[in-house]
Design an enzyme around this catalytic site. Structure first.
Site, PDB file in Angstrom:
ATOM      1  CG  HIS A 190       0.784 -56.725  80.271  1.00 47.06           C
ATOM      2  ND1 HIS A 190       1.725 -55.978  79.614  1.00 47.06           N
ATOM      3  CD2 HIS A 190       0.733 -57.918  79.623  1.00 47.06           C
ATOM      4  CE1 HIS A 190       2.237 -56.696  78.620  1.00 47.06           C
ATOM      5  NE2 HIS A 190       1.643 -57.875  78.599  1.00 47.06           N
ATOM      6  N   GLY A 225      -4.227 -52.732  77.628  1.00 42.07           N
ATOM      7  CA  GLY A 225      -3.398 -51.691  77.024  1.00 42.07           C
ATOM      8  C   GLY A 225      -3.101 -51.923  75.555  1.00 42.07           C
ATOM      9  CD  GLU A 279      -3.623 -55.705  68.954  1.00 39.46           C
ATOM     10  OE1 GLU A 279      -3.023 -55.059  68.069  1.00 39.46           O
ATOM     11  OE2 GLU A 279      -3.067 -56.544  69.678  1.00 39.46           O
TER      12      GLU A 279
END
Lengths: 390, 324
Positions: B129, B85, B60
């Site tokens: 999630h 998350g 990420e």
């Protein structure tokens, strides 16, 4: 693992040296060196040709650049000691790594520095006093990165390595032959962003050169705590070449960087260069190296001084004489005086300017808070006027 | 007019912006052949190619950080973060780099990166999630944050996010991805960074956004059956917040309830309550009430219905507010 292997809160230099020498010498990469410490030039089949173009004038130029940036660095330290700068990260000892690599770049290459690349800035033609705006507390940047293809200093360690790879991905898409160069240190090599940047670079075969200046100390923590293997060896794990170069040998650094840039420019993907050097001074003017390292270590590296090494060669080969070194000294003093004058003239911005550029497009909250601030400040002006009239 | 789900409206919006701007590109994990875990980018790689719809390595920080570098070269990257998350490995790049580069460079550089994050609960998933981390980003100057609640807004807001010269985080209400509705592909109606009164009323105002807008509308409907007229505002933009629209409503109704799935403490609701108490103190007939999540990690799926603000909790708050 026995307790004797657990890390301790303090580093034992002898233990560290032993741990380095006890590792398998077969794992140690060859260190590229073209200018030996005694000031003689060496043959090198692979990288030698990349220094062949360096004639007397070019070599004197490399010396001049190293000398000027060292003189600039000295002036910045003095300005900090006199309270004119908030702090300063000195580059003393790393001149060859920076001048050697910076002079290998083309104008359309783009540099993503950390916060110590004063020498690279000089090779990009940046006005050196602009570097001091950040450290005087009058700007968070200080220059337009696009003018000289030299990005702003990035203080969050390793964040810029990803920006460099993204920029390189853009160069690929635009079909340009520029190369993006990410500078970082041995301490930053532990950051996840360095790992991710190398993964992305390899995945895309992007034209990026990772230039790691291993200056041996991440503030007070030695390289061995960051990596148990030579940093240049890491590149093979990502699938691209890694080169360890004597970072105090300006000729070798220049040659190796030229090779790496050519490699990246021709579409062959990234290269990692580890310039093996030493930070002779503090991390910043805020720390005290005597608390974490031995003066013997500094003395050993002082013998490898990059300027002295090139000076030996320039003199022994009759490429430069006393008059050249005197001329450079005078030039350095003039430059330092100019920088000093420029720094002393730097005044802080008006607070209202901090409201500018928070966003690129108009933003109601910023506008509202600016209006409040102006009204609040105007209240003081009114009070002053009232006070004067009374 | 076209009828489509929120997910497909975002796909259509992305397709439009890819067609209109050759510098727009999509980046993320599994967004190519698979079309994303929610299929929002389905078909786009086949249409626009692998250099414009990029399956990135699984990282990420790498996605956001390289997007910033691409933006420096004039690209308009749209990054997909797979789940709410999982944005935190990229939090550093978003807050210390993306949000600040325009200011740090005195306006010389811009990073018009868009980050799409499916967020919120109610889908019966496992941990990490179902989170609503919008307040963590809203606190950071330099970012814009929007969240559509219906297909029409989804279609236009993603395009407006790409057009913005600032970095924009688009929080997509994942439990509403399959909500269908009309999309006017001819006219956006309004700017992404403004709120909208989606139901008029005179007795109280409920401010909701993203996944809770349908809940707020249902609560208003139920309240009407009890004889109370409730105005509902779809906030749409979390940063900046359109306080003018909320203030106007509160001047009329005198009662305000703010609801979101994120924990109440330190949330966007607190900011709205404080600002509105400054702006409309004399119009308020009751304290501003908040209906949000509890101060806990998002709970397991088997109990999430007790965590998520629902019609009953909104009506309870409405009763409390009107009782003042």
């Amino acid at each position: 693992m026995g307790a004797e292997h657990l890390p301790t809160s303090e580093f034992d230099i002898e233990e560290l040296e032993q741990s380095m020498t006890s590792s398998d010498p077969a794992d140690a990469p060859e260190m590229v060196q073209l200018l030996a410490s005694d000031g003689t030039l060496r043959e090198d089949v692979q990288y030698g040709p990349y220094a062949a173009h360096l004639d007397g004038e070019a070599l004197r130029g490399l010396y001049r650049d190293m000398f000027l940036v060292r003189r600039f660095d000295q002036e910045a330290v003095a300005l900090q000691r006199q309270g004119q700068l908030v702090m300063w990260p000195p580059l003393l000892g790393q001149e060859a790594a920076q001048i050697g690599s910076g002079t290998a770049l083309q104008a359309n290459d783009y540099v993503f520095p950390t916060y110590r690349e004063h020498g690279v800035a000089l090779t990009r033609g940046l006005e050196l006093s602009a570097l001091l705006k950040l450290f005087r507390g009058v700007s968070s940047g200080g220059w337009d990165p696009r003018e000289k293809n030299f990005h702003l200093y990035t203080l969050v360690l390793a964040a810029q390595t990803l920006h460099a790879v993204g920029y390189a991905m853009g160069l690929q898409r635009d079909g340009e032959d520029g190369v993006s160069v990410a500078y970082f240190g041995d301490g930053a090599s532990s950051e996840g962003d360095v790992h991710e940047s190398m993964v992305f670079a390899a995945s895309n075969q992007s034209p990026v050169v990772f230039f790691c200046q291993n200056n041996h100390w991440a503030i007070s923590v030695p390289t061995e705590v960051q990596s148990r293997i030579p940093l240049s060896n890491r590149a093979s794990g990502y699938g691209f070449p890694g080169i360890r170069v004597d970072g105090n040998d300006v000729v070798a650094v220049h040659a190796v960087t030229r090779w790496a840039l050519e490699h990246a420019r021709s579409g062959l993907g990234p290269v990692l260069i580890e310039a093996f050097t030493y930070r002779m001074s503090a991390h910043t003017t805020a720390d005290d190296p005597t608390k974490y390292r031995l003066s013997a270590e500094e003395d050993a590296w002082r013998d490898k001084d990059p300027l002295k090494r090139l000076e030996r060669y320039l003199r022994s080969s009759n490429t430069a004489d006393d008059s050249f070194f005197e001329e450079v000294t005078v030039q350095g003093d003039e430059m330092a005086a100019k920088v000093r004058a420029e720094v002393l003239a730097m005044t802080g911005p008006e607070m209202v300017q901090s409201f500018n550029n928070v966003y690129a497009d108009p933003h109601p909250l910023v506008a509202e808070e600016l209006a409040w601030h102006l009204e609040y400040e105007a209240g003081f002006a009114d009070a002053d006027e009232a006070g004067e009239s009374n | 007019m076209a009828n489509m789900t929120i997910a497909k409206a975002i796909t259509a919006g992305l397709r439009e912006t890819m067609k209109n701007n050759p510098k727009t590109m999509l980046m993320g994990e599994d967004i190519g052949a698979l079309g994303g875990v929610y299929r929002v980018t389905e078909g786009l790689q086949a249409e626009f190619g692998k250099t414009r719809v990029v399956d990135t390595p699984l990282a990420e920080s790498g996605i956001i950080g390289t997007a910033i570098g691409l933006a420096f070269r004039g690209y308009r990257p749209v990054c997909e973060i797979q789940f709410d998350g999982f944005v935190f490995p990229g939090f550093n790049q978003i807050t210390t780099q993306l949000a600040k580069i325009h200011a740090r460079s005195s306006g010389d550089l811009s990073a018009p990166v868009v980050i799409r994050i499916p967020y919120g609960g109610g889908i019966g998933s496992i941990e990490h999630h179902s989170e609503s981390p919008e307040a963590l980003f809203a606190h950071t100057a330099g970012l814009r944050i929007i969240t559509p609640s219906n297909p029409h807004d989804a279609y236009w807001m993603i395009q407006q996010a790409v057009e913005s010269n600032d970095p924009v985080i688009v929080f997509e209400p994942k439990r509403r991805y399959w909500l269908k509705g009309e999309v006017d592909t001819e006219s956006p109606g309004q700017d992404a960074f403004s709120a909208k009164v989606v139901r008029e009323g005179t007795d109280a105002t409920i401010v909701a956004y993203g996944p809770l807008v349908p809940v707020a509308l249902a609560a208003a409907q139920a309240a009407e059956e009890d004889g109370n007229s409730v105005e509902v505002i779809d906030l749409r933009s979390i940063s900046p917040i359109d306080f003018d629209t909320i203030t106007t409503s509160v001047h009329k109704t005198g009662h305000l309830i703010v609801t979101h799935e994120a924990p109440t403490f330190g949330g966007v609701g607190g900011e709205i309550a404080a600002r509105i108490s400054e702006r409309a103190f004399l119009s308020l007939e009751a304290p501003v009430l908040r209906v949000g999540g509890f101060h806990m990690p998002y709970p397991v799926a088997k109990v999430e219905e007790h965590y998520l603000p629902d019609i009953d909790r909104l009506l309870e708050a409405l009763d409390r507010s009107l009782a003042y």
